[in-house]
Enzyme design. Structure first.
Site, PDB file in Angstrom:
ATOM      1  N   TYR A  30      29.753  50.499  42.967  1.00  0.00           N
ATOM      2  CA  TYR A  30      30.643  49.526  42.327  1.00  0.00           C
ATOM      3  C   TYR A  30      31.419  50.184  41.183  1.00  0.00           C
ATOM      4  O   TYR A  30      32.627  49.988  41.037  1.00  0.00           O
ATOM      5  CB  TYR A  30      29.828  48.341  41.799  1.00  0.00           C
ATOM      6  CG  TYR A  30      30.682  47.197  41.288  1.00  0.00           C
ATOM      7  CD1 TYR A  30      31.258  46.294  42.177  1.00  0.00           C
ATOM      8  CD2 TYR A  30      30.903  47.011  39.933  1.00  0.00           C
ATOM      9  CE1 TYR A  30      32.039  45.241  41.724  1.00  0.00           C
ATOM     10  CE2 TYR A  30      31.685  45.960  39.466  1.00  0.00           C
ATOM     11  CZ  TYR A  30      32.244  45.083  40.373  1.00  0.00           C
ATOM     12  OH  TYR A  30      33.027  44.046  39.911  1.00  0.00           O
ATOM     13  N   SER A  32      36.594  45.899  35.847  1.00  0.00           N
ATOM     14  CA  SER A  32      35.298  45.590  35.240  1.00  0.00           C
ATOM     15  C   SER A  32      35.075  46.562  34.095  1.00  0.00           C
ATOM     16  O   SER A  32      35.729  47.618  34.028  1.00  0.00           O
ATOM     17  CB  SER A  32      34.197  45.758  36.293  1.00  0.00           C
ATOM     18  OG  SER A  32      32.919  45.852  35.716  1.00  0.00           O
TER      19      SER A  32
END
Length: 274
Positions: free
Chosen positions: A192, A137
């Site tokens: 995350y 990501s």
């Protein structure tokens, strides 16, 4: 005749499903769609079969060592090795920008610790010219980390897996210490971010190990874009099909010499540590 094998973890929906679809259309071999829930996995296979595609299903819970070990045995018993492995399985609670220690640990089990177990049982089955793609990501870029010690440590050329584990454990301790400690480590959605930074760092360390072992295996991480999926509550810039573009590029089209890099959603390389 030896049949090539591609595996996509967590692929019953979202980006993973679209990667399986793309592989079934273009990869000359067997494609495994995997999911921890058998019913949802088989329903996903049926959707692709209606399109004339023929993925195989196997249950796989990446948070379970037994599940990974059983899958590895199945692949070993039925095939000569793995040619493409896409580590796609991941979770994010989009409604909780700051989570509890327990929730952060659960997320880390899926997004990061699972990769170590997969490395233990599935990597030995990788064929010599195999490709591994880690779905990261833009939150997996090093700049998302706020602690200078880890900014300095994670860019070391001789970085070790143990140091990456220390990084993750340091964050989990911060999460245990409360909201202020959590945010000072990596801001909102820190669990995350840390999981994806750790994934990226692990990618580079493992690529170095493959090279040292004389194996022509490529392992790269990729930011697929901000994708409209269940995980993001439908928010995002791209469809899951568009999100599969860069992972499929790495799986099928990139030169085998592309190793240990961070690839953007438009398929160009970026500096992970900028």
């Amino acid at each position: 005749m030896v049949t090539k094998v591609a595996i996509v973890t967590g692929s019953n929906k979202g980006i993973g499903f679209e990667i399986v679809k793309g592989l079934c259309s273009r990869f000359d071999g067997t494609v495994y769609l995997t999911a921890r829930n058998e019913e949802r996995g088989r329903q996903a296979v049926k959707k692709l079969e209606k399109l004339g595609l023929k993925p195989l299903f196997h249950i796989l819970d990446v948070t379970s060592e037994n599940s990974i070990q059983e899958f590895a045995k199945y692949i070993s018993d039925h095939h000569s090795g793995i040619d493409i492995l896409v580590n796609n399985a991941g979770v994010l609670d989009f409604d909780k920008p700051v989570t509890s220690f327990e929730d952060a640990k659960k997320l880390m089990n899926t997004n990061f610790y699972s990769l170590l177990t997969i490395s233990k049982f599935l990597y030995p089955l990788l064929n010599n010219d195999a490709r591994v793609i880690n779905i990261s990501s833009d939150w997996g870029l090093l700049s998302n980390i706020r602690k200078q010690h880890w900014l300095d440590t994670l860019i070391k050329e001789d970085l070790t897996v143990d140091e990456i584990l220390q990084f993750v454990n340091d964050f989990l301790q911060a999460a245990k210490n409360g909201k202020n400690s959590y945010i000072s480590f990596a801001g909102h959605y820190g669990d995350y971010k840390v999981s994806k930074v750790a994934m990226s760092a692990l990618t580079f360390v493992q690529q170095y190990e493959f090279i040292k072992q004389g194996k022509n295996i490529s392992i790269n991480c990729v930011h697929p874009g901000f994708i409209k999926t269940d995980m993001t509550n439908g928010m995002g810039d791209f469809t899951p099909e568009r999100g599969a573009r860069a992972p499929l590029y790495l799986a099928l089209d990139a030169p085998q010499t592309l190793k240990g890099t961070f690839v953007w959603h438009d398929c160009h390389q970026v500096n992970w540590d900028d």
